[in-house]
Write an enzyme that holds these catalytic residues in place. Structure first.
Site, PDB file in Angstrom:
ATOM      1  N   LYS A  64       1.188   4.355   6.827  1.00 57.34           N
ATOM      2  CA  LYS A  64       0.324   5.104   5.762  1.00 57.34           C
ATOM      3  C   LYS A  64       1.177   6.611   5.814  1.00 57.34           C
ATOM      4  CE  LYS A  64      -2.591   2.114   5.135  1.00 57.34           C
ATOM      5  NZ  LYS A  64      -2.542   1.326   3.582  1.00 57.34           N
ATOM      6  N   SER A  74       0.846  -1.277  -0.105  1.00 56.61           N
ATOM      7  CA  SER A  74       0.025  -0.050   0.019  1.00 56.61           C
ATOM      8  C   SER A  74       0.851   1.308   0.020  1.00 56.61           C
ATOM      9  CB  SER A  74      -1.081  -0.030   1.190  1.00 56.61           C
ATOM     10  OG  SER A  74      -0.151   0.395   2.485  1.00 56.61           O
TER      11      SER A  74
END
Length: 157
Positions: A54, A15
């Site tokens: 993230k 991701s």
């Protein structure tokens, strides 16, 4: 792995590509930290029942607008760079539809004590756009990524 001053984390998904890759090792300090936009963070995510990595897109009070029709991300009216994207962003069924303001356009206002995060590989990331992650409580942040151990890279502001 945990030590008194830092934590070593292994990247477990794609991701954050092309910034971080699967199986790379990173380190993050265990000391007090205030999140800032653009920082890469390690945090606990209770909705996914795992630790995630993230990028911080917005902090409390920020207004985030994502226009998937035109591939535009804005924070407080400022268009953000798409340098992290390998492809145009697309709207997904897993996104929390309560933030839709028009077809393909979402707006978020980050609450007090929360942050809004997204993966750099945005079409392949479970992040704040998903109801399972949502706005991230600052108390779940384990730290900012400072160093990639393999291959070695130091992250600076």
């Amino acid at each position: 792995t945990i030590s008194l001053f830092s934590r070593i984390v292994v990247v477990d998904r794609d991701s954050m590509m092309n910034t971080l890759h699967h199986q790379e090792q990173i380190t993050t300090p265990n000391l007090f930290y205030t999140p800032e936009k653009g920082d890469i963070l390690v945090m606990n995510c209770y909705g996914l029942n795992e630790t995630i990595i993230k990028r911080c897109i917005g902090v409390q009070g920020d207004k985030i607008r994502i226009d998937y029709n035109n591939n535009i991300l804005e924070v407080n009216g400022e268009v953000m760079s798409n340098e992290y994207l390998g492809e145009p962003m697309y709207d997904k069924p897993s996104f929390d539809k309560t933030f839709v303001v028009e077809d393909g356009v979402y707006e978020y206002k980050v609450p007090v004590g929360k942050i809004f995060v997204m993966g750099d590989n945005r079409n392949h990331s479970s992040d704040s756009r998903s109801g399972l992650v949502g706005f991230v409580d600052e108390r779940t942040i384990l730290g900012k990524v400072l160093i990639r151990l393999k291959p070695f890279t130091v992250y600076t502001d």
